[in-house]
Design a protein around this motif. Structure first.
Motif, mmCIF file in Angstrom:
data_model
loop_
_atom_site.group_PDB
_atom_site.id
_atom_site.type_symbol
_atom_site.label_atom_id
_atom_site.label_comp_id
_atom_site.label_asym_id
_atom_site.label_seq_id
_atom_site.Cartn_x
_atom_site.Cartn_y
_atom_site.Cartn_z
ATOM 1 N N VAL A 78 28.123 23.582 41.228
ATOM 2 C CA VAL A 78 28.822 24.120 42.232
ATOM 3 C C VAL A 78 29.032 22.856 43.688
ATOM 4 C CG1 VAL A 78 29.448 26.353 44.046
ATOM 5 C CG2 VAL A 78 28.364 26.333 41.506
ATOM 6 N N GLY A 79 27.995 21.768 44.479
ATOM 7 C CA GLY A 79 28.191 21.463 44.974
ATOM 8 C C GLY A 79 29.706 20.814 45.625
ATOM 9 N N ASN A 102 23.451 23.017 47.764
ATOM 10 C CA ASN A 102 21.781 21.820 47.296
ATOM 11 C C ASN A 102 21.037 22.465 47.444
ATOM 12 O OD1 ASN A 102 22.771 19.309 48.164
ATOM 13 N ND2 ASN A 102 23.418 19.572 50.156
ATOM 14 N N ALA A 103 19.612 21.886 46.354
ATOM 15 C CA ALA A 103 18.698 22.854 45.771
ATOM 16 C C ALA A 103 16.946 21.829 46.099
ATOM 17 C CB ALA A 103 18.496 23.201 43.918
ATOM 18 N N VAL A 104 16.064 22.825 46.742
ATOM 19 C CA VAL A 104 15.248 21.813 47.121
ATOM 20 C C VAL A 104 13.964 22.702 45.957
ATOM 21 C CG1 VAL A 104 12.957 22.170 49.102
ATOM 22 C CG2 VAL A 104 15.927 22.409 49.910
ATOM 23 N N GLY A 105 13.138 21.677 45.623
ATOM 24 C CA GLY A 105 12.445 21.965 44.275
ATOM 25 C C GLY A 105 10.736 21.747 45.434
ATOM 26 N N ILE A 146 25.183 15.306 52.688
ATOM 27 C CA ILE A 146 25.113 15.265 50.834
ATOM 28 C C ILE A 146 24.960 16.713 50.621
ATOM 29 C CG2 ILE A 146 22.386 15.907 49.920
ATOM 30 C CD1 ILE A 146 21.326 14.117 52.748
ATOM 31 N N THR A 147 25.833 16.520 49.605
ATOM 32 C CA THR A 147 25.743 17.691 48.505
ATOM 33 C C THR A 147 25.650 17.574 47.184
ATOM 34 O OG1 THR A 147 27.489 19.636 48.562
ATOM 35 C CG2 THR A 147 28.563 17.798 48.303
#
Ligand SMILES: NC(=O)c1ccc[n+]([C@@H]2O[C@H](COP(=O)([O-])OP(=O)(O)OC[C@H]3O[C@@H](n4cnc5c(N)ncnc54)[C@H](O)[C@@H]3O)[C@@H](O)[C@H]2O)c1
Length: 258
Positions: free
Chosen positions: A176-177, A188-191, A244-245
């Protein structure tokens, strides 16, 4: 004269955080508020009222909302209420999640569906509802919470459905980014790695051998604090991450690289 760099400021922005009544979601809400955003804390639990009040008492601009991320109507209505009240929503953090443990040999359909409904479908609904508002207003930033379990077979605990859902969250953000990249909506995602929340403290008390295994496997040799996940999320949410994406940023004390 040197002027301040405002890329890290969230002054004037409206943010929403799901799963905000406690743990990592509460820490994210606090961090976004401290950087100047008005934060809507949204959760299934009534405790979200108390959490929002506590943050307000500390001088932050907050309000509480109820949401059930397993319901499309509930998530869509939340997005509409926030848009109606504030005229916009700049930051959405899809943090709500559940955990459990099950051996795959005995993993029930019900447990599989329950974890997908919250941890993957819930994130999809949140991205879609708030993404729509951001696309119509011309921009925004979405951050979803994945996990070390989304990129690595974590041990010794077993939860295949959780792991697959978290891998799905990271891939959803990547896809989707890219899809929305030219439309000024970053996704974005954070892990997070093992994070010092009440749930993990309980494991340390009830099954110290599991906690010892985790600590041994973590290069930094310690759990993360919720505030360390929160600052990572806040960075991606802010204009400091304007380039950032479609990324997954691990905040895991080195765990996924070891
Ligand atoms: N704690 C960790 O070590 C760790 C590590 C990696 C990833 N994560 C992820 O971070 C996120 C937050 O975890 P946490 O440790 O703070 O957990 P937590 O259980 O303390 O908080 C989760 C919050 O989500 C809410 N929630 C659950 N189902 C919901 C629903 N259907 N609708 C709305 N809200 C709902 C809960 O009420 C709760 O307030 C989760 O997505 C989790 O999977 C946690």
């Amino acid at each position: 004269m040197q002027t301040a760099n405002t890329a890290f400021s969230l002054e004037g922005k409206v943010a929403v955080v799901t799963g905000a009544s406690r743990g990592i979601g509460e820490a994210i809400s606090r961090q976004l508020g401290q950087m100047g955003a008005h934060v809507v804390l949204a959760d299934l639990l009534d405790e979200v009222e108390e959490t929002a009040k506590a943050l307000s008492a500390d001088g932050l601009s907050t309000e509480a909302e109820r949401v059930d991320v397993t319901s499309t109507a509930s998530v869509d209505e939340l997005a509409q209420r926030i848009a109606d009240k504030h005229g916009r929503v700049d930051i959405a953090v899809a943090n709500a999640g559940i955990s459990y443990e099950a051996d795959t040999a005995t993993h029930s359909d019900e447990e599989w569906s329950r974890v997908m409904a919250v941890n993957l479908d819930g994130v999809f609904r949140t991205v879609r509802a708030f993404g729509n508002k951001m696309l119509s207003q011309g921009g925004g930033s979405i951050v979803a919470i994945s996990s070390i379990a989304g990129v690595k077979a974590v041990r010794p605990e077993l939860h295949a459905g959780y792991d697959v859902a978290k891998a799905g969250v990271a891939h959803l953000c990547k896809v989707v980014g890219v899809e929305w990249a030219k439309r000024n909506v970053r996704v974005n995602a954070v892990g997070p790695g093992y994070t010092n929340t009440p749930m993990l403290q309980q494991v340390g008390i009830e099954r110290p051998e599991v906690m010892e295994r985790w600590i041994d496997d973590i290069p930094m040799g310690r759990l993360l604090e919720p505030s360390e996940i929160a600052t990572t999320v806040a960075f991606l949410a802010s204009d400091a991450a304007s380039g950032i994406t479609a990324q997954l940023l691990m905040a895991d004390a080195g765990y996924s690289s070891a």
